[in-house]
Design a protein around this motif. Sequence first.
Motif, short mmCIF file in Angstrom:
data_model
loop_
_atom_site.label_atom_id
_atom_site.label_comp_id
_atom_site.label_asym_id
_atom_site.label_seq_id
_atom_site.Cartn_x
_atom_site.Cartn_y
_atom_site.Cartn_z
N ALA A 1 6.91 51.13 30.95
CA ALA A 1 6.94 52.59 30.80
C ALA A 1 7.88 53.01 29.68
O ALA A 1 9.01 52.54 29.63
N PRO A 2 7.43 53.90 28.80
CA PRO A 2 8.36 54.59 27.92
C PRO A 2 9.17 55.60 28.73
O PRO A 2 8.64 56.23 29.65
N VAL A 3 10.44 55.75 28.39
CA VAL A 3 11.30 56.73 29.06
C VAL A 3 11.28 58.00 28.22
O VAL A 3 11.97 58.10 27.20
N ILE A 4 10.45 58.95 28.62
CA ILE A 4 10.32 60.19 27.86
C ILE A 4 11.45 61.14 28.23
O ILE A 4 11.93 61.13 29.36
N GLY A 5 11.89 61.96 27.28
CA GLY A 5 13.00 62.87 27.53
C GLY A 5 12.65 64.31 27.22
O GLY A 5 13.21 64.88 26.27
N PRO A 6 11.76 64.92 27.98
CA PRO A 6 11.38 66.31 27.69
C PRO A 6 12.56 67.26 27.87
O PRO A 6 13.31 67.16 28.84
N ALA A 7 12.71 68.18 26.92
CA ALA A 7 13.76 69.19 27.03
C ALA A 7 13.26 70.44 27.74
O ALA A 7 14.06 71.26 28.19
N THR A 8 11.94 70.58 27.84
CA THR A 8 11.32 71.72 28.48
C THR A 8 10.09 71.27 29.26
O THR A 8 9.57 70.17 29.03
N VAL A 9 9.61 72.12 30.15
CA VAL A 9 8.38 71.82 30.87
C VAL A 9 7.21 71.72 29.89
O VAL A 9 6.31 70.90 30.06
N ARG A 10 7.25 72.53 28.84
CA ARG A 10 6.20 72.46 27.82
C ARG A 10 6.12 71.07 27.21
O ARG A 10 5.02 70.52 27.03
N ASP A 11 7.27 70.48 26.91
CA ASP A 11 7.29 69.11 26.37
C ASP A 11 6.63 68.14 27.34
O ASP A 11 5.81 67.30 26.94
N LEU A 12 6.99 68.25 28.61
CA LEU A 12 6.44 67.34 29.61
C LEU A 12 4.93 67.50 29.73
O LEU A 12 4.19 66.51 29.77
N GLU A 13 4.46 68.74 29.78
CA GLU A 13 3.03 69.00 29.93
C GLU A 13 2.22 68.37 28.81
O GLU A 13 1.11 67.89 29.03
N GLU A 14 2.78 68.36 27.61
CA GLU A 14 2.08 67.75 26.48
C GLU A 14 2.11 66.23 26.55
O GLU A 14 1.10 65.56 26.27
N LEU A 15 3.25 65.67 26.93
CA LEU A 15 3.41 64.22 26.88
C LEU A 15 2.60 63.48 27.94
O LEU A 15 2.19 62.34 27.73
N VAL A 16 2.37 64.11 29.10
CA VAL A 16 1.65 63.39 30.17
C VAL A 16 0.20 63.08 29.77
O VAL A 16 -0.42 62.17 30.34
N GLU A 17 -0.31 63.77 28.78
CA GLU A 17 -1.68 63.50 28.34
C GLU A 17 -1.83 62.11 27.72
O GLU A 17 -2.94 61.59 27.61
N SER A 18 -0.71 61.52 27.33
CA SER A 18 -0.77 60.23 26.64
C SER A 18 -1.35 59.12 27.51
O SER A 18 -1.95 58.17 26.99
N VAL A 19 -1.19 59.21 28.84
CA VAL A 19 -1.67 58.13 29.70
C VAL A 19 -3.20 58.10 29.75
O VAL A 19 -3.78 57.11 30.22
N GLU A 20 -3.84 59.14 29.29
CA GLU A 20 -5.30 59.20 29.31
C GLU A 20 -5.93 58.70 28.00
O GLU A 20 -7.14 58.66 27.87
N ILE A 21 -5.09 58.34 27.03
CA ILE A 21 -5.58 57.93 25.72
C ILE A 21 -5.72 56.42 25.64
O ILE A 21 -4.79 55.68 25.95
N SER A 22 -6.88 55.96 25.23
CA SER A 22 -7.12 54.54 24.99
C SER A 22 -7.44 54.36 23.52
O SER A 22 -8.39 54.95 23.00
N LEU A 23 -6.64 53.56 22.83
CA LEU A 23 -6.81 53.37 21.40
C LEU A 23 -7.69 52.15 21.13
O LEU A 23 -7.47 51.07 21.68
N SER A 24 -8.67 52.31 20.28
CA SER A 24 -9.58 51.22 19.95
C SER A 24 -8.88 50.17 19.09
O SER A 24 -7.81 50.41 18.53
N ASP A 25 -9.51 49.01 18.97
CA ASP A 25 -8.97 47.95 18.12
C ASP A 25 -8.86 48.44 16.67
O ASP A 25 -7.91 48.08 15.96
N GLU A 26 -9.81 49.26 16.25
CA GLU A 26 -9.78 49.77 14.87
C GLU A 26 -8.60 50.69 14.65
O GLU A 26 -7.94 50.63 13.61
#
Length: 346
Positions: free
Chosen positions: A291-316
Motif C-alpha cells: 500500500a502507498p501511504v497517502i497523505g490527504p490534507a482535505t477530504v477533497r484530496d482523499l475523494e480524488e485519490l481513492v479512484e486510483s485503486v480502480e485503475i489498471s494500467l496496460s503493458d503498453e
Amino acid sequence: MEYRPLGSTNVLVSSLCLGTGNFGRSDAAPGNWGATDEKEAFRIMDAALSYGINFFDTANVYGNFGPGTTGDSERIIGRWFAQGGNRRERVFLATKVSRVMLDNDFDGPNTRDGLSLWKIRRHVEGSLERLQTDHIELIQMHYVEHRTQWDQIWEAFEGLVRTGKVDYVGGSQFYAWELMKAQASAQKRHFMGLISTQHRYDMTSREAELEAFPCAIDQGIGILLFSPLRRGALAVDVLEPDDRPLNDETVQFIETHRPQMTEYATLCHDLGHRVGNVTLAWQLAHPAVTAPVIGPATVRDLEELVESVEISLSDEVMAEIDRIFPAPVGHFYGGPAPEMRPLSWA
C-alpha cells in the motif's frame, strides 16, 4: 477498495493506507505538514472508513511543532477514536518510534534520533496514551538503528508483543542487507521479525527495485510507500494546474523534472485519469507493494485519490512510463546498486 495481505501476516489491509502526517494545527502554512486541523482530520478519517480504508499510519513525532506539541497527530486520532462508533475496532493502526520527541526534558540526554529498549518502551507507552488505545497493530522503526545490537531491539519489541500492546513490528528505509540482518537476528530468537517496511518509491526514485523489493518478496515482508506522491508533486498536472497550494520543495521538484512531468501529464490526459491516480496505480502494480501511504490534507484530496485503486494500467502504458522515467540500471550492468541514504552515526 482492494485489500492485500500485509507481508506474511495473512492480515488483509486496504491497498491505500491513510497517512496522517498532515494532521496538526490549523495555522500551519498551506502545503506544509500539519496544515490539516482537527475538524478536517476527523472528516478525512470518517471518509476513509466509508471508502473501505482500514489501514491508518501515523508517528509519535507527527505534529512536532515545538515543545508541548509533540504527538499532536496521535492525539487527534485518539480523540477521533474516543467518539466511538466502532472506529477503533475498524482500524489497523500503525505508528512509529525512533525520532526525537520535543517535549521538554522528556528524554534528557537521550533526546536524539535512535532506538534502545529503554526508549522503545517509554515512547510506545506514550503513543498508547495519546492514541487512547490499549494496543497498536503495527509499530514501525522510523529508521535503522546502527548503534544498538539487534538482540536488544528485538528484546524490546518482543516484550511489547508478548504483553499484547503491539501485534507486529515493521521498519522504514531499510537496505536489503539490513532487512536480512534483522530477520536473521529475529529467527535466532524464534521471533517473527519484520512483517513490513516503508520505502521511498516513485517514478523518479526507483532504486528499491534493484535489491530491497526482491528481498522483501523473498522474506514475506510487505512494502509500504511513504510520500508516494512526493508531497503532491507527482499528482500535479502541469498542463492544467489547479488552485491547491504547493510548498517550495514541491515547486522545485516540478521544475527539475518539468520535461518528464509534461510528457507524463500528457499520457494521463490520454488515459482520462488524474495524474496522482495514475502515479498510485503504477506503484500498486509492483508485486512487492502492499500500500502507498497517502497523505490527504482535505477530504477533497482523499475523494480524488481513492479512484486510483480502480485503475489498471496496460503493458503498453507501463512501458511508456518506463520510457519517460527510466528504470535504474541493475548492478550487474552498471556497478553497485545505489543506496537510498548515507549511513549516519550521529
